[in-house]
Motif scaffolding. Structure first.
Motif, PDB file in Angstrom:
ATOM      1  N   ALA A 122       7.834  76.706  22.838  1.00  0.00           N
ATOM      2  CA  ALA A 122       8.305  76.781  24.221  1.00  0.00           C
ATOM      3  C   ALA A 122       7.160  76.746  25.223  1.00  0.00           C
ATOM      4  O   ALA A 122       7.350  76.394  26.385  1.00  0.00           O
ATOM      5  CB  ALA A 122       9.133  78.051  24.425  1.00  0.00           C
ATOM      6  N   SER A 123       5.964  77.099  24.778  1.00  0.00           N
ATOM      7  CA  SER A 123       4.821  77.140  25.690  1.00  0.00           C
ATOM      8  C   SER A 123       4.327  75.754  26.085  1.00  0.00           C
ATOM      9  O   SER A 123       3.624  75.593  27.079  1.00  0.00           O
ATOM     10  CB  SER A 123       3.662  77.903  25.030  1.00  0.00           C
ATOM     11  N   GLY A 124       4.663  74.753  25.276  1.00  0.00           N
ATOM     12  CA  GLY A 124       4.125  73.420  25.497  1.00  0.00           C
ATOM     13  C   GLY A 124       2.883  73.147  24.667  1.00  0.00           C
ATOM     14  O   GLY A 124       2.385  72.024  24.640  1.00  0.00           O
ATOM     15  N   ALA A 125       2.366  74.174  24.001  1.00  0.00           N
ATOM     16  CA  ALA A 125       1.204  74.018  23.133  1.00  0.00           C
ATOM     17  C   ALA A 125       1.657  73.674  21.711  1.00  0.00           C
ATOM     18  O   ALA A 125       2.855  73.685  21.403  1.00  0.00           O
ATOM     19  CB  ALA A 125       0.372  75.298  23.126  1.00  0.00           C
ATOM     20  N   THR A 126       0.702  73.390  20.840  1.00  0.00           N
ATOM     21  CA  THR A 126       0.998  73.071  19.441  1.00  0.00           C
ATOM     22  C   THR A 126       0.804  74.315  18.587  1.00  0.00           C
ATOM     23  O   THR A 126      -0.281  74.884  18.565  1.00  0.00           O
ATOM     24  CB  THR A 126       0.064  71.963  18.929  1.00  0.00           C
TER      25      THR A 126
END
Length: 215
Positions: A122-126
């Motif tokens: 959900a953070s947009g990170a991997t």
């Protein structure tokens, strides 16, 4: 200012001016920020509180000894604030990789890993799952396979701070060091003190104390 790249892989954001600063640490409303000249301790302006407060990895313009606003974020790790409030709390911003760490000294806590993977996605990170204490596990491939079955599309890296096994793979992901969250009352993973540091995720009601390394 390019030396203050948020994650060691990207240039300073296009919207950051030469005199903007990167937040390296947050302590009860006081910020440690990195500038082109030095590390500084500053406070937050009156409007920067609660949901608008800066997090580690944020870029902030300064006015004197105060951060006056938060520049747009590329990614944001968000959790529910500790305590009675259900308000969202940004604990790290502008990061590329989020480690979800569990130990191989006991049975994998799959539901716990799933919760943190959802937060990381959900953070947009991997997200990357890091399984520490591989030296205490009698069947590392089987343990990795069990976690990988639930962590679809996510790299699962077994590591050992004792033998050094797997640390190079983590180091390749964060050559300059990640933001490292921790929680009171829980020892950080020994891998976090090894050459390739990793982040030990807090419990839902734990208190995040992230800070930036590298730069």
């Amino acid at each position: 200012m390019s030396d203050l790249s948020v994650d060691g892989h990207h240039d300073v954001p296009a919207h950051a001016a030469d005199d903007d600063s990167e937040v390296a640490r947050v302590d009860r409303g006081l910020l440690t920020v990195l500038t082109a000249g030095a590390e500084r301790r500053v406070s937050c302006a009156g409007g920067l509180h609660d949901g608008t407060a800066p997090a580690v990895g944020d870029w902030v313009p300064l006015r004197g000894d105060q951060a006056v606003r938060v520049l747009p974020r590329r990614t944001a790790v968000v959790r529910t604030a500790a305590g009675r409030s259900s308000a969202p709390q940004v604990v790290a911003a502008n990061v590329d990789v989020v480690f979800v760490v569990d130990a191989l000294g006991a049975a994998a806590r799959l539901r716990r890993i799933e919760r943190y993977l959802a937060l990381a996605w959900a953070s947009g990170a991997t997200p990357v799952v890091v399984l520490t204490k591989a030296d205490l596990c009698t069947d590392v491939p089987a343990a990795v396979a069990e976690v990988a079955e639930d962590a679809v599309g996510v790299d699962v890296l077994p590591v050992s701070a004792v033998t050094g096994s797997g640390l190079a793979a983590v180091r390749d992901l964060v050559p300059d060091g990640p933001a490292r969250p921790s929680r009171p009352g829980c020892a950080r993973s020994t891998a976090s003190d090894a050459p390739a540091p990793a982040a030990d995720p807090p419990g839902r009601n734990g208190h995040f104390c992230p800070w930036r390394r590298g730069g």
